[in-house]
Design a protein around this motif. Structure first.
Motif, PDB file in Angstrom:
ATOM      1  N   ALA A 198      -4.119 -21.377 111.030  1.00  0.00           N
ATOM      2  CA  ALA A 198      -3.772 -20.539 109.879  1.00  0.00           C
ATOM      3  C   ALA A 198      -4.753 -19.381 109.762  1.00  0.00           C
ATOM      4  CB  ALA A 198      -3.773 -21.370 108.596  1.00  0.00           C
ATOM      5  N   THR A 199      -4.224 -18.214 109.437  1.00  0.00           N
ATOM      6  CA  THR A 199      -5.068 -17.032 109.237  1.00  0.00           C
ATOM      7  C   THR A 199      -5.122 -16.606 107.774  1.00  0.00           C
ATOM      8  OG1 THR A 199      -3.211 -15.567 109.726  1.00  0.00           O
ATOM      9  CG2 THR A 199      -4.654 -16.185 111.581  1.00  0.00           C
ATOM     10  N   SER A 200      -4.241 -17.194 106.953  1.00  0.00           N
ATOM     11  CA  SER A 200      -4.266 -16.914 105.517  1.00  0.00           C
ATOM     12  C   SER A 200      -3.842 -18.164 104.764  1.00  0.00           C
ATOM     13  CB  SER A 200      -3.349 -15.745 105.157  1.00  0.00           C
ATOM     14  OG  SER A 200      -1.998 -16.074 105.440  1.00  0.00           O
ATOM     15  N   MET A 201      -4.194 -18.191 103.480  1.00  0.00           N
ATOM     16  CA  MET A 201      -3.851 -19.324 102.618  1.00  0.00           C
ATOM     17  C   MET A 201      -3.385 -18.776 101.285  1.00  0.00           C
ATOM     18  SD  MET A 201      -6.295 -22.519 101.472  1.00  0.00           S
ATOM     19  CE  MET A 201      -5.966 -23.556 102.907  1.00  0.00           C
ATOM     20  N   THR A 202      -2.400 -19.445 100.712  1.00  0.00           N
ATOM     21  CA  THR A 202      -1.865 -19.037  99.423  1.00  0.00           C
ATOM     22  C   THR A 202      -1.721 -20.263  98.523  1.00  0.00           C
ATOM     23  OG1 THR A 202      -0.041 -17.868  98.331  1.00  0.00           O
ATOM     24  CG2 THR A 202       0.531 -19.227 100.224  1.00  0.00           C
ATOM     25  N   LEU A 203      -1.614 -19.993  97.230  1.00  0.00           N
ATOM     26  CA  LEU A 203      -1.389 -21.044  96.245  1.00  0.00           C
ATOM     27  C   LEU A 203      -0.892 -20.408  94.961  1.00  0.00           C
ATOM     28  CD1 LEU A 203      -3.958 -20.724  94.098  1.00  0.00           C
ATOM     29  CD2 LEU A 203      -5.151 -21.940  95.877  1.00  0.00           C
ATOM     30  N   GLU A 204      -0.376 -21.243  94.059  1.00  0.00           N
ATOM     31  CA  GLU A 204      -0.030 -20.807  92.715  1.00  0.00           C
ATOM     32  C   GLU A 204      -0.915 -21.572  91.748  1.00  0.00           C
ATOM     33  OE1 GLU A 204       3.451 -20.099  95.259  1.00  0.00           O
ATOM     34  OE2 GLU A 204       2.531 -22.012  94.722  1.00  0.00           O
ATOM     35  N   VAL A 205      -1.296 -20.907  90.672  1.00  0.00           N
ATOM     36  CA  VAL A 205      -2.132 -21.534  89.651  1.00  0.00           C
ATOM     37  C   VAL A 205      -1.648 -21.067  88.279  1.00  0.00           C
ATOM     38  CG1 VAL A 205      -3.897 -19.706  89.799  1.00  0.00           C
ATOM     39  CG2 VAL A 205      -4.517 -21.971  88.911  1.00  0.00           C
ATOM     40  N   ARG A 206      -1.716 -21.971  87.317  1.00  0.00           N
ATOM     41  CA  ARG A 206      -1.317 -21.610  85.956  1.00  0.00           C
ATOM     42  C   ARG A 206      -2.207 -20.486  85.421  1.00  0.00           C
ATOM     43  NH1 ARG A 206       1.843 -25.431  83.043  1.00  0.00           N
ATOM     44  NH2 ARG A 206       2.231 -27.302  84.278  1.00  0.00           N
ATOM     45  N   VAL A 207      -1.592 -19.566  84.701  1.00  0.00           N
ATOM     46  CA  VAL A 207      -2.339 -18.475  84.072  1.00  0.00           C
ATOM     47  C   VAL A 207      -3.469 -19.046  83.205  1.00  0.00           C
ATOM     48  CG1 VAL A 207      -2.163 -16.608  82.374  1.00  0.00           C
ATOM     49  CG2 VAL A 207      -0.415 -16.850  84.138  1.00  0.00           C
ATOM     50  N   SER A 208      -3.210 -20.167  82.535  1.00  0.00           N
ATOM     51  CA  SER A 208      -4.182 -20.748  81.608  1.00  0.00           C
ATOM     52  C   SER A 208      -5.276 -21.572  82.281  1.00  0.00           C
ATOM     53  CB  SER A 208      -3.462 -21.648  80.593  1.00  0.00           C
ATOM     54  OG  SER A 208      -2.869 -22.757  81.260  1.00  0.00           O
ATOM     55  N   ASN A 209      -5.177 -21.809  83.586  1.00  0.00           N
ATOM     56  CA  ASN A 209      -6.144 -22.680  84.259  1.00  0.00           C
ATOM     57  C   ASN A 209      -7.357 -21.880  84.726  1.00  0.00           C
ATOM     58  OD1 ASN A 209      -7.515 -24.643  85.679  1.00  0.00           O
ATOM     59  ND2 ASN A 209      -5.707 -25.432  86.718  1.00  0.00           N
ATOM     60  N   THR A 210      -8.180 -21.507  83.770  1.00  0.00           N
ATOM     61  CA  THR A 210      -9.352 -20.670  84.041  1.00  0.00           C
ATOM     62  C   THR A 210     -10.335 -21.318  85.016  1.00  0.00           C
ATOM     63  OG1 THR A 210      -9.075 -19.696  81.858  1.00  0.00           O
ATOM     64  CG2 THR A 210     -11.185 -19.319  82.942  1.00  0.00           C
ATOM     65  N   PRO A 211     -10.647 -22.617  84.885  1.00  0.00           N
ATOM     66  CA  PRO A 211     -11.588 -23.206  85.856  1.00  0.00           C
ATOM     67  C   PRO A 211     -11.085 -23.125  87.298  1.00  0.00           C
ATOM     68  CG  PRO A 211     -11.340 -24.657  83.954  1.00  0.00           C
ATOM     69  CD  PRO A 211     -10.298 -23.576  83.828  1.00  0.00           C
ATOM     70  N   ALA A 212      -9.817 -23.415  87.517  1.00  0.00           N
ATOM     71  CA  ALA A 212      -9.267 -23.342  88.876  1.00  0.00           C
ATOM     72  C   ALA A 212      -9.264 -21.901  89.382  1.00  0.00           C
ATOM     73  CB  ALA A 212      -7.854 -23.924  88.913  1.00  0.00           C
ATOM     74  N   ARG A 213      -8.860 -20.971  88.534  1.00  0.00           N
ATOM     75  CA  ARG A 213      -8.841 -19.562  88.950  1.00  0.00           C
ATOM     76  C   ARG A 213     -10.237 -19.102  89.343  1.00  0.00           C
ATOM     77  NH1 ARG A 213      -5.711 -16.444  84.343  1.00  0.00           N
ATOM     78  NH2 ARG A 213      -6.350 -14.662  85.606  1.00  0.00           N
TER      79      ARG A 213
END
Length: 152
Positions: A105-120
């Motif tokens: 893999a040369t790139s990685m993607t994910l989705e995160v909740r707008v409200s999940n500040t620690p994960a972001r």
């Protein structure tokens, strides 16, 4: 890949881990995946790779990724609540990023909740950048998901 650090170890998920994975799921998400979903990921999805972190032999967290051609997509990452804030999620995600890189893999993607500040914050620390919004992505409450990307 099986690495050990003190009482922590990182390894591939096995079917025997699913009871503990279901506990982590239920304590982490409002819409937890089913046991059957994880079973199918482990046994029927050729693109799926799941990794766990153990403390003293007990699975305390996991991360899943789909590696399709040269792109890795994080499906989920979670830790038991009492192990959050200890940089274990960062260590786990770094392991999965390294593994994805080794698998082409040369790139990685994910989705995160707008409200999940620690994960972001964690994802930004690891080089992820926000790339867009998926409107009403989360079906439990209609919250938007932020798409994040990183070059590996």
């Amino acid at each position: 890949m099986n690495d050990t650090y003190g009482t922590l170890s990182f390894r591939y998920m096995k079917e025997e881990d699913l009871d503990q994975i279901m506990i982590i799921e239920k304590e982490s998400f409002t819409l937890p995946w089913s046991r059957e979903a994880f079973y199918n990921e482990l046994h029927h999805n050729q693109y799926a790779v799941y990794f766990v972190v153990e403390d003293k032999g007990e699975v305390i967290g996991y991360c899943g990724v789909w590696i399709v051609v040269d792109e890795a997509h994080v499906t989920n990452i979670a830790l038991l609540p009492q192990f959050r804030g200890m940089r274990l999620g960062e260590a786990l995600l770094r392991k999965v990023m390294d593994l994805s890189r080794q698998m082409g893999a040369t790139s990685m993607t994910l989705e995160v909740r707008v409200s999940n500040t620690p994960a972001r914050s964690l994802y930004k620390k690891l080089g992820f950048q926000e790339g867009g919004i998926r409107k009403k992505y989360y079906t439990d409450n209609g919250e938007d998901g932020i798409v994040m990307w990183v070059k590996l």
